[in-house]
Each structure stands twice: as C-alpha cells, then as structure tokens.
Scaffold this motif. Sequence first.
Motif, short mmCIF file in Angstrom:
data_model
loop_
_atom_site.label_atom_id
_atom_site.label_comp_id
_atom_site.label_asym_id
_atom_site.label_seq_id
_atom_site.Cartn_x
_atom_site.Cartn_y
_atom_site.Cartn_z
N ARG A 54 -22.78 -2.68 -1.86
CA ARG A 54 -22.66 -2.58 -3.32
C ARG A 54 -22.06 -1.22 -3.72
NH1 ARG A 54 -25.40 -6.38 -6.39
NH2 ARG A 54 -26.78 -7.81 -5.22
N GLN A 55 -22.49 -0.17 -3.05
CA GLN A 55 -21.96 1.16 -3.36
C GLN A 55 -20.49 1.27 -2.98
OE1 GLN A 55 -24.87 3.29 -1.08
NE2 GLN A 55 -26.06 3.88 -2.88
N SER A 56 -20.10 0.63 -1.90
CA SER A 56 -18.69 0.63 -1.50
C SER A 56 -17.84 -0.06 -2.56
CB SER A 56 -18.53 -0.07 -0.15
OG SER A 56 -17.18 -0.13 0.25
N ILE A 57 -18.32 -1.18 -3.05
CA ILE A 57 -17.60 -1.91 -4.11
C ILE A 57 -17.52 -1.07 -5.38
CG2 ILE A 57 -17.67 -3.94 -5.62
CD1 ILE A 57 -19.12 -5.41 -3.29
N GLU A 58 -18.66 -0.52 -5.77
CA GLU A 58 -18.72 0.26 -7.02
C GLU A 58 -17.79 1.46 -6.96
OE1 GLU A 58 -22.04 2.65 -9.77
OE2 GLU A 58 -22.56 1.93 -7.76
N PHE A 59 -17.78 2.16 -5.84
CA PHE A 59 -16.97 3.37 -5.75
C PHE A 59 -15.48 3.04 -5.73
CE2 PHE A 59 -15.50 7.17 -3.15
CZ PHE A 59 -15.57 8.06 -4.22
N LEU A 60 -15.12 1.96 -5.06
CA LEU A 60 -13.71 1.58 -5.00
C LEU A 60 -13.18 1.22 -6.38
CD1 LEU A 60 -11.23 1.04 -3.22
CD2 LEU A 60 -12.04 -1.31 -2.98
N PHE A 61 -13.95 0.47 -7.14
CA PHE A 61 -13.49 0.11 -8.48
C PHE A 61 -13.53 1.31 -9.43
CE2 PHE A 61 -13.84 -4.14 -6.85
CZ PHE A 61 -12.86 -4.84 -7.54
N HIS A 62 -14.43 2.24 -9.17
CA HIS A 62 -14.44 3.50 -9.92
C HIS A 62 -13.13 4.26 -9.69
CE1 HIS A 62 -15.50 7.56 -11.20
NE2 HIS A 62 -15.30 7.99 -9.96
N ILE A 63 -12.69 4.34 -8.44
CA ILE A 63 -11.43 5.01 -8.13
C ILE A 63 -10.26 4.27 -8.79
CG2 ILE A 63 -9.80 5.57 -6.28
CD1 ILE A 63 -12.21 6.06 -4.46
N ASN A 64 -10.30 2.95 -8.73
CA ASN A 64 -9.24 2.13 -9.31
C ASN A 64 -9.04 2.42 -10.79
OD1 ASN A 64 -8.88 -0.86 -10.80
ND2 ASN A 64 -7.40 -0.44 -9.17
N GLU A 65 -10.12 2.66 -11.53
CA GLU A 65 -9.99 2.88 -12.96
C GLU A 65 -9.74 4.34 -13.33
OE1 GLU A 65 -13.53 1.60 -14.92
OE2 GLU A 65 -14.77 3.22 -14.11
N LEU A 66 -9.71 5.24 -12.33
CA LEU A 66 -9.42 6.65 -12.60
C LEU A 66 -7.95 6.86 -12.95
CD1 LEU A 66 -11.34 8.54 -9.75
CD2 LEU A 66 -11.95 8.45 -12.18
N ASN A 67 -7.09 5.95 -12.51
CA ASN A 67 -5.65 6.12 -12.65
C ASN A 67 -5.27 6.27 -14.13
OD1 ASN A 67 -2.86 5.92 -12.55
ND2 ASN A 67 -2.86 4.31 -11.00
N ASP A 68 -4.66 7.42 -14.45
CA ASP A 68 -4.23 7.62 -15.84
C ASP A 68 -2.72 7.43 -16.00
OD1 ASP A 68 -3.24 9.90 -14.67
OD2 ASP A 68 -4.51 11.30 -15.77
N PRO A 124 -15.91 -6.68 -10.43
CA PRO A 124 -16.62 -7.91 -10.04
C PRO A 124 -17.91 -8.08 -10.83
CG PRO A 124 -16.85 -6.22 -8.35
CD PRO A 124 -15.86 -5.69 -9.33
N THR A 125 -18.25 -9.30 -11.12
CA THR A 125 -19.50 -9.60 -11.80
C THR A 125 -20.66 -9.56 -10.81
OG1 THR A 125 -19.30 -11.97 -11.41
CG2 THR A 125 -18.25 -11.09 -13.41
N ASP A 126 -21.87 -9.52 -11.36
CA ASP A 126 -23.06 -9.56 -10.50
C ASP A 126 -23.07 -10.85 -9.68
OD1 ASP A 126 -23.84 -7.13 -11.51
OD2 ASP A 126 -25.27 -7.97 -12.95
N ALA A 127 -22.66 -11.94 -10.31
CA ALA A 127 -22.66 -13.23 -9.61
C ALA A 127 -21.64 -13.23 -8.48
CB ALA A 127 -22.35 -14.36 -10.60
N GLU A 128 -20.49 -12.63 -8.70
CA GLU A 128 -19.46 -12.55 -7.65
C GLU A 128 -19.97 -11.75 -6.46
OE1 GLU A 128 -14.76 -11.21 -7.06
OE2 GLU A 128 -15.82 -10.75 -8.93
N ILE A 129 -20.61 -10.64 -6.74
CA ILE A 129 -21.13 -9.80 -5.66
C ILE A 129 -22.25 -10.51 -4.91
CG2 ILE A 129 -22.34 -7.64 -5.13
CD1 ILE A 129 -20.84 -6.36 -7.48
N ALA A 130 -23.14 -11.17 -5.66
CA ALA A 130 -24.24 -11.90 -5.03
C ALA A 130 -23.70 -13.02 -4.13
CB ALA A 130 -25.16 -12.48 -6.10
#
Length: 533
Positions: free
Chosen positions: A401-415, A428-434
């Motif tokens: 979960r932390q790997s997913i969260e951090f990757l998408f955090h980096i993805n949205e940093l792009n300005d 991803p939604t909670d259901a997608e991750i589950a």
Amino acid sequence: MKINLRYIGFSLLASLGVMSCSEADFEDNYYDPEKSVTASVEKLFTGLLYNDNLENRNTTFPRYWNLFTFQIPMLGTYSQTNGYTNGQKLYEQATAYNQDRWDYYYSAFISNYREMENHYNSIEDAEKKEQFRLFMETGKVHLYDQTSQMVDIWGDIPFSEAGGLITTGGDIVRPKYDKAEDIYTTMIDDLKSIADFLNSYEPIGFYKAAFDNADVLNQGDIEKWKIYANSLRLRLAMRISYYDEAKAQAVVGEILNNPSTYPVVSNIDETVQFVARGEQLNSVLTHHGGGIKDATIGLTAPGYMVNDLMVPSEDPRLRAMFAENKNGDYVGVPNDWAGSRVTDSTQAEYFSRLDTATYSRNDKFPGIIITAAEVSLFKAEAAERWAIGGDAAEAYETGIRQSIEFLFHINELNDNADGTNFMPEEKPTDAEIANFLSSEMIAYTGSTDEKLAKIGTQQWLNHGLMYAYHAWAELRRTGYPVLEFVDDPSSNQSSLPPMRLFYPETERTLNTENYNEVAAEDRVDVPVFWDVN
C-alpha cells in the motif's frame, strides 16, 4: 604547504584536482547550493549531502549521468528493472562509467568527509567541538549509505585508509582494501552509536541554526536523522541476514522491538529523500552535450515485471509507471526475443514505455534514499523468518500500500502538466487496491518459502528502475523474483549478468600493490560476501 595525500582509490589527476593545498580550492568543490563559500565543517557537510558540482553528477537525485550511463544500461539490465534489447556483449560492463562511479564516491564523499574531519579536529573550543559533532555524526550516516552501495557493487574496497589528508611529507600513501564484511560490521555497529548520540543530543541555538541552514536533506530535523540512521541500519542488517543470520536477527530485533528509541520510516511523510526544490535541488534527466538527450524518455517497460507480474495481478501501479502501447495494452519487452524482433516491435509501438508524467518530464521527482515500503517489507521478512516486528501479513500488505501511495504521490508532483500533457494519473480506489491484494499472485498465502518469494518480489518491484542499486542487491540477496536471462555466447567476459563489477583500471595502475591483494577475486563470478543464495 606540503601534504601527505593518502590516495583515495581513483585517478591521480582527479585526486589532485579535488584535494589541493588551499581552502580556496574547496570553494568551487564544496558549496551551499545557493552560492560558493569558504570551506568549513558546516559547508563541507552541505557538500557531502549534495555534491553535484561535476556536470550534474549525483547518485541520489535522478541525473542523466547516473541513470543513462550506469544504472539503466548495467544495473537495470542485471536486475531486469527496465526493458532492453538482446545483442552481443549484452552483460559486459561499461568500464569507463564504472570508473566514473568509483571516482565520484571517493571525490564526493570520502574526500569530503575526511576534510570535514580535518576542520573538526582543528576546533579547540570544547563546547563548539561538541556541538559540531552533530555535523560529523549525521554526515557519517550519509557516507555509510553511499559506502554500502559501493560494497554491494564491488565487494572489498579501500575505506578505512582512503581519503586521509595529513600535513607531512608530500608522499602519496595508497590505501589497503578493507574486507567488505568488515566494512558492513563497522557501519552496522557505528550506526547504533550514532542513533544513541542523536537520542542524547541537546542542541544550543546558535549551532542548531547553523545545522538547520547546512542540512539540505532533512532541514535540521533531528528526528528524521534518527529515522535515517535506524532505517539504514535495518537495511544493512537485512542485507547480511543470509550470511550472518544471528547478527542480523539481533540487530533487527533491537531496532523493531524498540521503536521509540530506534524509530524507522513508517509512512511516506517520513521517507528519507531529497525533496525537489529550487534551481539545484531538483531532477535533471536531460543532458545538453551534443544536443538534448533524456535518460528515461522512451525507455521500454521490462518484460517479467509487466507481462508476468503486474498485468496478471492487475497492479494499479502500472498506469503510474508505464504508458499503454498503441493498442491500449501494457506490454513489456520479453528478454528472450531476438534483438531484431525487439527493435521492430519497438518501432511499431508495441511495447509500453516509461510514464513521462511520473519520470522523464517530472523535475520534482525526489532523490529517494529509503522508503516506507522498503522498511515495511523488511518488517514482513523479519516477522516471517524470525517472528520479529509484528504480523508478517500486515507488514507485507502495508508495504505494498505504501509503495502504491508513494508512486502516485510522485506522479502528481509534476508541475509541467499543461492540461493535455503529463497529467497525473487517477489514483487507485480502495476497492481496486483490495482486489489487487487479494489476487492469487499477491495474496499473502502459501508456504514460508512462497511468502518470502512474494516479499522479495515486491521489494524488487518497489525499488524498480530509479532505485536499481537496491533492486539488483535485493535480487542477489534473496533470489527473488526468479528471473531468467538469455545466455550471451558472444562474450568472453560475461555471458550472464555479473555478480559484481570489475574494479576500475586505475586501481591496477595507481594502487597496484593493494589491488594485487584482491586481484584473484576481481571476477564477475565472485559474489559479494552477503550473496550466499
């Protein structure tokens, strides 16, 4: 002024260029990111953390030099964390770039820290010296981080005698090679002492303000330095855990069973990283010599990672890591295809490529050192093997979960997004991750060996392309994932990926006597000491 220059393991010309007699020379080599300054403990400390004075040569921030010349073509191929095309001499090493990586460590880290020691040891005021110890101890954490990478790549290296400057004689004193296992023991034991020092450190305002200003990594946050020291110690203990299981188990238990005393990275906000900011503390993936080139744009997706692991398990990280091909599918490069077939298929846009918003067009991509996912997956492994650190299944799922969260955090940093290009991906939604976590390939089920295989595979995937140093190390340490490599009969040097890199040529020519002591093991089939699987 004459000096005894203790040779530091790289070319004599380079060493003389970095270690000259006057402090004025250090103005250009060790600096505040904002401006050049006179050398001092605090300014050398800044240079140690962020030494980027040689054509954007930095091993922590994504840089064209490190990625394009070293990580991607060699470590990325040896660990299958990027797509590559089969061809002649596929696994042979680019010796000139090995030399560059070796030189960078000794010039940017070893020589810098030794000069810090010189300035520190010259301080006569007892109170001042005690306060400046904070710079020395935290600087050593970062030095050990880089040193461990060197050991993981080469094995035995010059360390204890490397980089010393003393003011007698003017001779060049060439350093011995320290045993890799001895260097690891020193680092693991000393990181505990550093953590204990940080727990007892009581700052005085003036000196703490100087530290805050010089600390371009953690901005003076002592708690983050504790987390860095303990998380690095945890990583090193796990790295030796199949070589010296008793020591590793004791160290890991000491850390994980005492979280208030020895805190580690536990969430993405505590990630040990250089946060991209300003003109210099950011990612530079392009190279302007002879025309603009990019280290990652157009890079194809790796076959096993995408085709055999992520697509079948419906991994939500796919869309933040790679772009769909022309057919709207995610396809990696099979490593058993002939080179001509790969080339034709690449030109036909059959393969997925690295996501531009996350990587090549993201100048806010951080300089990642230790992630929460890496630590959680180490906790899962420790729990599964030794019943240390809590519930293995919980730590495993937390790490993913932390790997997913951090990757998408980096993805949205792009300005650089302009409304149509380089836009962030939908999280991803909670259901997608589950659903992903419950898939047969990912769910924490099976025998102990099967569970350890899943942990090791996720550790490798989490490191990925931008973290290939550790992906390659973990692949060799655990044996997971089980990857197949095509034998290359065209090479007399290395028909399969090497277990370590060759020492640079300058070691044979400038440090001959000491090199001869390790020459018999300077081969591609001699593993690093902790690689016993």
